[in-house]
Design a protein around this motif. Structure first.
Motif, short mmCIF file in Angstrom:
data_model
loop_
_atom_site.label_atom_id
_atom_site.label_comp_id
_atom_site.label_asym_id
_atom_site.label_seq_id
_atom_site.Cartn_x
_atom_site.Cartn_y
_atom_site.Cartn_z
N LEU A 125 -51.71 -25.84 -99.78
CA LEU A 125 -51.18 -27.19 -99.55
C LEU A 125 -51.23 -27.58 -98.08
CD1 LEU A 125 -48.19 -27.16 -102.07
CD2 LEU A 125 -50.58 -27.80 -102.45
N GLN A 126 -51.01 -26.58 -97.23
CA GLN A 126 -51.01 -26.87 -95.79
C GLN A 126 -52.37 -27.41 -95.34
OE1 GLN A 126 -48.13 -26.60 -93.91
NE2 GLN A 126 -49.34 -27.73 -92.39
N LYS A 140 -42.21 -33.92 -95.47
CA LYS A 140 -41.54 -33.04 -94.50
C LYS A 140 -42.26 -33.05 -93.15
CE LYS A 140 -40.29 -28.18 -94.05
NZ LYS A 140 -40.62 -26.86 -94.55
N VAL A 192 -47.43 -28.51 -110.68
CA VAL A 192 -46.25 -28.46 -109.81
C VAL A 192 -46.67 -28.44 -108.33
CG1 VAL A 192 -46.06 -25.92 -109.81
CG2 VAL A 192 -44.01 -27.32 -109.50
N GLY A 193 -47.90 -28.00 -108.08
CA GLY A 193 -48.44 -28.01 -106.72
C GLY A 193 -48.53 -29.42 -106.16
N ILE A 204 -42.52 -37.32 -109.33
CA ILE A 204 -42.65 -36.53 -108.11
C ILE A 204 -42.81 -37.40 -106.86
CG2 ILE A 204 -43.63 -34.59 -109.39
CD1 ILE A 204 -46.38 -35.34 -108.28
N GLU A 208 -43.91 -33.30 -101.23
CA GLU A 208 -42.73 -32.90 -100.44
C GLU A 208 -43.15 -32.43 -99.05
OE1 GLU A 208 -40.10 -31.46 -104.33
OE2 GLU A 208 -41.04 -29.98 -103.03
N LEU A 209 -44.24 -31.68 -99.01
CA LEU A 209 -44.72 -31.15 -97.73
C LEU A 209 -45.21 -32.27 -96.82
CD1 LEU A 209 -45.21 -28.51 -96.15
CD2 LEU A 209 -47.48 -28.40 -97.18
N LYS A 262 -46.39 -31.80 -106.74
CA LYS A 262 -45.02 -32.13 -106.31
C LYS A 262 -44.73 -31.50 -104.94
CE LYS A 262 -40.27 -31.58 -108.06
NZ LYS A 262 -39.69 -30.50 -107.26
N GLU A 263 -45.11 -30.23 -104.83
CA GLU A 263 -44.86 -29.52 -103.57
C GLU A 263 -45.66 -30.14 -102.42
OE1 GLU A 263 -45.89 -25.54 -104.67
OE2 GLU A 263 -44.09 -25.30 -105.90
#
Lengths: 214, 352
Positions: free
Chosen positions: A132-133, A169, A158-159, A191, A165-166, A161-162
């Motif tokens: 994801l980064q 952030k 679910v990735g 999400i 969020e990332l 969603k993450e």
């Protein structure tokens, strides 16, 4: 011929993938007093939308879309010569796309990336099974307008969603889109993604709306 | 009055009978326009409307209209957890098959491995041979060996050939086409190698599941493998598709004079027949943003045309996101039973 007919001739030539006819139709339209920007924004853009629809219905195939993109590029270059520098059309936007980590599926994401590119987006494909980064880093590097994440499976969605969020952030304000086999519009809403597309053709239309091009 | 329905993502909604009727009409017309096939008749649309508006939670077929039911990857559906659309009860693949045969009344079954693509079976072929032998000692029903042709595994970074997506994005159309042609040759070879080895230990048949998932070259590889297996072995061949339309990633690959890109189910089955396929499984995708009345009418229209065109049995793919059922790991029985009844009694499929 009237303006509408001149524009229609340009549109038809591109849909038929006839480079010679397209160049002639562009010349005819210019000679008939049609503004070059109008030829690009109306006739050529409409033709690419039709080509996308034909692809979605199985009446046109990926290699033909690449041919269409190639001859459209040549026609656009020819028309842009006639446009003053301050009026030249800008790229639709910058799009970072990839399949989330843990998901090796590449085909659908690749088709979406190709269609986005031929429709005028600057596309950066970060691949499949992508940490994801990497999405975030690429989005920062190229100042992305949209980040799109694909996931084929319920186990990997679910990735998405993450990732959203990332992105938040890390302070990125770009728009987000999701797609794939298992994700849905309801999942996108849940999400916090900005948009969802059912298929590759729809992804192009949705992306255009997100960048205010439609 | 309003009736319960669902969206393609499984979400429960309410619709009036009039809305449901309009959705059915729009769904069948969409299939008719795309596939250039007849829409459902007024009587058939009325029958679908009755199914959708049935006040019972679940519906079934009339006596005499029962059809064959088989399962792909059902072998591990007991053992797998929700991530695999399973129920997470630890049992072996053998036990999974026997539970389906003896407790669930399944008519045929499939043995598959957890990765579920053909390519990774090659290095574990002896393990699979051993399992096939054990299954055949205990199972009575026909057990096929099943996996996905999955041409994607032959492209970088999973395989030796250029990734067509990357080649297209780089503007290298010739490179993209060449990669697909080479990958198809290798996939064909692997599928034949695996199935001939399983045939040697008594395997009765093969299920090519999600055929053409990676486009027309994927379909071509599977047709070529079918042709060779039918020529050299006595294997029964079932071919299940991945989507309603063969996506043209190559665009010009032909099999016996027929271009594969862009084919819809009623055309796909004719090509499958030419290769020697014994049972064909059409797929129609569910649109998750549309209601199930629309999706079901659309799916039944495509499948009915396929049944009418076919000279071999049609076992329609139904489940998570295909065949008029919602895209959900375990789709709700209200829509699964409605779609099943519609496929049996309107599309007249031979099996599910």
């Amino acid at each position: 011929m009237g303006k509408e007919e001149l524009l229609k001739a340009v549109e038809d030539a591109l849909i038929k993938l006839d480079e010679g006819a397209l160049m002639k139709a562009c010349d005819d339209a210019l000679a008939g007093g049609v503004e070059p920007l109008e030829i690009i924004e109306k006739a050529l853009t409409n033709a690419m939308t039709t080509i996308g629809d034909l692809f979605e219905k199985g009446k046109m195939f990926l290699p033909q879309i690449m041919v269409a993109a190639d001859i459209m590029k040549k026609a656009t270059a020819k028309l842009e010569e006639k446009i003053p520098a301050d009026q030249k059309p800008e790229k639709l936007g910058t799009y970072v796309i990839g399949t989330v980590e843990g998901d090796v599926h590449d085909i659908g994401k690749g088709v979406v990336a190709t269609l986005l590119k031929v429709n005028g987006f600057d596309v950066y494909d970060v691949g499949r099974d992508t940490p994801l980064q990497n999405f975030v880093d690429k989005a920062k590097e190229v100042n992305a307008d949209i980040v799109g994440a694909s996931a084929l499976m319920t186990t990997t969605m679910v990735g998405q969603k993450e990732l959203i969020e990332l992105l938040k952030k890390e302070g990125l304000t770009c728009k987000t889109m999701i797609g794939g086999a298992a994700p849905t519009a309801r999942w996108a809403e849940k999400i916090g993604a900005d948009a969802y597309a059912e298929n590759a053709t729809e992804a192009v239309e949705v992306a255009k709306k997100l960048v205010g091009a439609e | 009055m309003e009736y319960y329905c669902r969206l393609g993502d499984g979400h429960l909604i309410k619709m009036t009978k009039e809305d449901m009727k309009n959705s059915i009409e729009a769904g069948t017309n969409d299939a008719a326009e795309r596939g250039e096939i007849p829409a459902l008749t007024d009587d058939e649309q009325e029958f679908l409307l009755d199914i959708m508006c049935n006040p019972q939670k679940n519906v079934s077929v009339e006596p005499g209209n029962e059809i064959v039911v088989t399962h792909d990857i059902g072998t591990i559906r007991i053992d797998g957890d929700q991530g695999n659309s399973g129920v997470g009860i630890p049992v072996s693949r053998l036990a999974g098959i026997l539970i389906h045969e003896r407790a669930f009344g399944t008519d045929t079954m499939e043995l598959g491995h957890i990765d579920y693509s053909f390519k990774p079976v090659k290095p574990i072929i002896f393990q699979e041979q051993q399992t096939v032998e054990r299954v055949n000692l205990l199972a009575t029903i026909l057990v096929l060996y099943g996996a996905m042709p999955n041409l994607g595994l032959y492209y970088y970074p999973d395989g030796p050939f250029n990734n067509p997506s990357e080649r297209f994005q780089a503007g290298d159309v010739a490179g993209a086409l060449e990669a697909q042609e080479k990958a198809a040759e290798h996939a064909h070879r692997d599928m034949v190698y695996i199935m001939k080895n399983l045939w040697d230990v008594g395997c009765e048949g093969v299920n090519f599941d999600t055929t053409a998932a990676a486009g027309d070259a994927d379909f071509y590889a599977t047709l070529m493998a079918t042709e060779e297996l039918k020529r050299d072995t006595g294997l029964v061949v079932e071919m299940g598709m991945a989507a309603e339309n063969v996506i043209g990633i190559h665009g010009s690959i032909e099999y016996k004079g027929m271009r594969l890109a862009g084919l819809y189910p009623h055309e796909q089955v004719k090509v499958a027949e030419k290769a020697g396929v014994d049972v064909f499984g059409p797929v129609v995708n569910t649109n998750t943003s549309r209601d199930m009345a629309w999706n079901m009418a659309r799916a039944v229209t495509f499948v009915k045309a396929c049944v009418e065109a076919s000279d071999i049995p049609i076992h329609v793919n139904m489940g998570m996101g295909v065949g008029g059922t919602p895209m959900f790991e375990t789709p709700a029985t209200d829509m699964v039973t409605r779609a099943s009844k519609a496929m049996a009694e309107v599309a007249k499929v031979d099996g599910i």
